[in-house]
Design a protein around this motif. Structure first.
Motif, PDB file in Angstrom:
ATOM      1  N   UNK A   1       0.827  -1.208   0.000  1.00 21.47           N
ATOM      2  CA  UNK A   1       0.000   0.000   0.000  1.00 21.47           C
ATOM      3  C   UNK A   1       0.860   1.258   0.000  1.00 21.47           C
ATOM      4  N   UNK A   2       1.961   1.242   0.752  1.00 21.78           N
ATOM      5  CA  UNK A   2       2.852   2.403   0.772  1.00 21.78           C
ATOM      6  C   UNK A   2       3.478   2.644  -0.593  1.00 21.78           C
ATOM      7  N   UNK A   3       3.899   1.568  -1.264  1.00 25.62           N
ATOM      8  CA  UNK A   3       4.505   1.719  -2.586  1.00 25.62           C
ATOM      9  C   UNK A   3       3.506   2.290  -3.589  1.00 25.62           C
ATOM     10  N   UNK A   4       2.292   1.792  -3.539  1.00 21.60           N
ATOM     11  CA  UNK A   4       1.241   2.264  -4.450  1.00 21.60           C
ATOM     12  C   UNK A   4       0.906   3.726  -4.179  1.00 21.60           C
TER      13      UNK A   4
ATOM     14  N   UNK B   1       1.625   7.259  -6.606  1.00 24.33           N
ATOM     15  CA  UNK B   1       0.595   8.233  -6.968  1.00 24.33           C
ATOM     16  C   UNK B   1       0.960   9.629  -6.469  1.00 24.33           C
ATOM     17  N   UNK B   2       1.536   9.721  -5.278  1.00 29.28           N
ATOM     18  CA  UNK B   2       1.958  11.019  -4.743  1.00 29.28           C
ATOM     19  C   UNK B   2       3.057  11.632  -5.598  1.00 29.28           C
ATOM     20  N   UNK B   3       4.012  10.799  -6.027  1.00 24.72           N
ATOM     21  CA  UNK B   3       5.089  11.306  -6.875  1.00 24.72           C
ATOM     22  C   UNK B   3       4.519  11.869  -8.173  1.00 24.72           C
ATOM     23  N   UNK B   4       3.597  11.158  -8.777  1.00 20.40           N
ATOM     24  CA  UNK B   4       3.017  11.667 -10.029  1.00 20.40           C
ATOM     25  C   UNK B   4       2.305  12.994  -9.799  1.00 20.40           C
TER      26      UNK B   4
ATOM     27  N   UNK C   1      10.276  17.376 -12.232  1.00 23.33           N
ATOM     28  CA  UNK C   1      10.094  16.117 -12.943  1.00 23.33           C
ATOM     29  C   UNK C   1       8.918  16.141 -13.898  1.00 23.33           C
ATOM     30  N   UNK C   2       8.890  15.169 -14.775  1.00 25.78           N
ATOM     31  CA  UNK C   2       7.843  15.026 -15.788  1.00 25.78           C
ATOM     32  C   UNK C   2       6.875  13.929 -15.344  1.00 25.78           C
ATOM     33  N   UNK C   3       5.632  14.278 -14.991  1.00 25.44           N
ATOM     34  CA  UNK C   3       4.692  13.251 -14.523  1.00 25.44           C
ATOM     35  C   UNK C   3       4.302  12.236 -15.593  1.00 25.44           C
TER      36      UNK C   3
END
Length: 305
Positions: free
Chosen positions: A126-129, A133-136, A144-146
């Motif tokens: 769940x943390x990885x997922x 999404x937060x990074x995007x 960065x480029x989403x």
């Protein structure tokens, strides 16, 4: 087992491990196991300077950003560390990620996910997922480029990268451009021949890997699709995938079977086996030429269109 086919620096580590009686992590406390991982960081070699390193916490997820320069629309690498679900963090992967930032020019985002046994399944998944999404959502503000996000991870982190891609495919309107799985842990049943052939003498042993699964998965069936994604029949539609394996790794067979499974359903997949090395070699660049080459390979995958 022959020492003749191991890289010299790796062979010396393996010889010392065998001379010590091939100690099992089952005799260690979790604190000792985590400290042992930290103690191995010296084998990664000196730490490179990088222009920008920033720690932040977003919605309870700890991230560390690395950037070699300024500018916008950089490729974004989201990286999930290894450690068999029970150890690892920013400190254990600092050298590799700094080097990757400098070589690739990408924005590197390391994710610190919750560890077992304090946090069992599905905490790390769940943390990885959530982190992806937060990074995007936020990476444009970091330069960065989403639309140019790549997921990568080693060992347990490779497992998390693959499952995150599968979750995104099934529940989101976007996918990472690529994923890179570095000797991923994909089979909690340990069914492959390489578990038998390479499971006792090469430092990261059968006990190391399976105890990590046991501590994290608890009562989850070992054939659950998020416990053993190697056996999933729904791999179609995943992004371009690169898999790195190690010759004397208990996981070499499952990583290469995953590659074949991806090819069979039409995924643009690539696999490279590094010879003379063991599980964990990616973090041994202070003593391993193959590790140094693997970092260059990953930087090239990030930078390639």
């Amino acid at each position: 087992m022959s020492q003749l086919y191991l890289e010299q620096g790796i062979g010396q580590l393996v010889q010392a491990f065998i001379a010590a009686g091939c100690p099992s992590v089952k005799t260690q406390t979790i604190a000792e196991r985590r400290q042992g991982y930290l103690d191995s960081v010296a084998l990664a070699g000196p730490q490179e300077a990088v222009a920008r390193v920033e720690d932040m916490t977003l919605e309870g997820i700890d991230l560390r950003l690395y950037r070699s320069g300024e500018g916008n629309n950089a490729s974004v690498l989201v990286y999930f560390h290894g450690g068999c679900f029970v150890s690892g963090g920013f400190e254990t992967h600092e050298q590799q990620l700094r080097r990757l930032a400098n070589l690739s020019g990408a924005l590197i985002v390391a994710v610190k996910y919750r560890l077992a046994p304090e946090h069992g399944y599905p905490a790390a998944h769940d943390d990885a997922f959530k982190a992806t999404q937060l990074v995007r959502r936020h990476c444009r503000g970091w330069g960065g480029d989403p639309d140019n996000i790549i997921l990568a991870g080693d060992s347990a982190g490779g497992h998390l990268a693959l499952v995150t891609c599968l979750r995104l495919r099934d529940s989101s309107d976007w996918l990472p451009r690529k994923q890179v799985l570095i000797y991923p842990m994909l089979d909690a049943t340990a069914a492959s021949r390489s578990y038998r052939d390479n499971g006792d003498h090469y430092i990261i042993t059968r006990d190391t890997l399976l105890s990590g699964f046991d501590l994290y998965l608890n009562d989850l069936p070992r054939m659950h699709p998020e416990a053993s994604p190697l056996y999933r029949q729904d791999l179609a539609g995943l992004p371009e995938t690169h898999i790195l394996t190690a010759e004397f790794d208990p996981l070499v067979d499952e990583g290469e079977l995953c590659y074949r499974n991806l090819l069979a359903v039409g995924v643009n997949a690539h696999c490279r086996r590094y010879l003379g090395v063991i599980h964990g070699f990616f973090q041994l660049s202070g003593v391993s030429q193959a590790a140094r080459e693997a970092i260059v390979q990953l930087a090239g995958i990030i930078a390639a269109e």
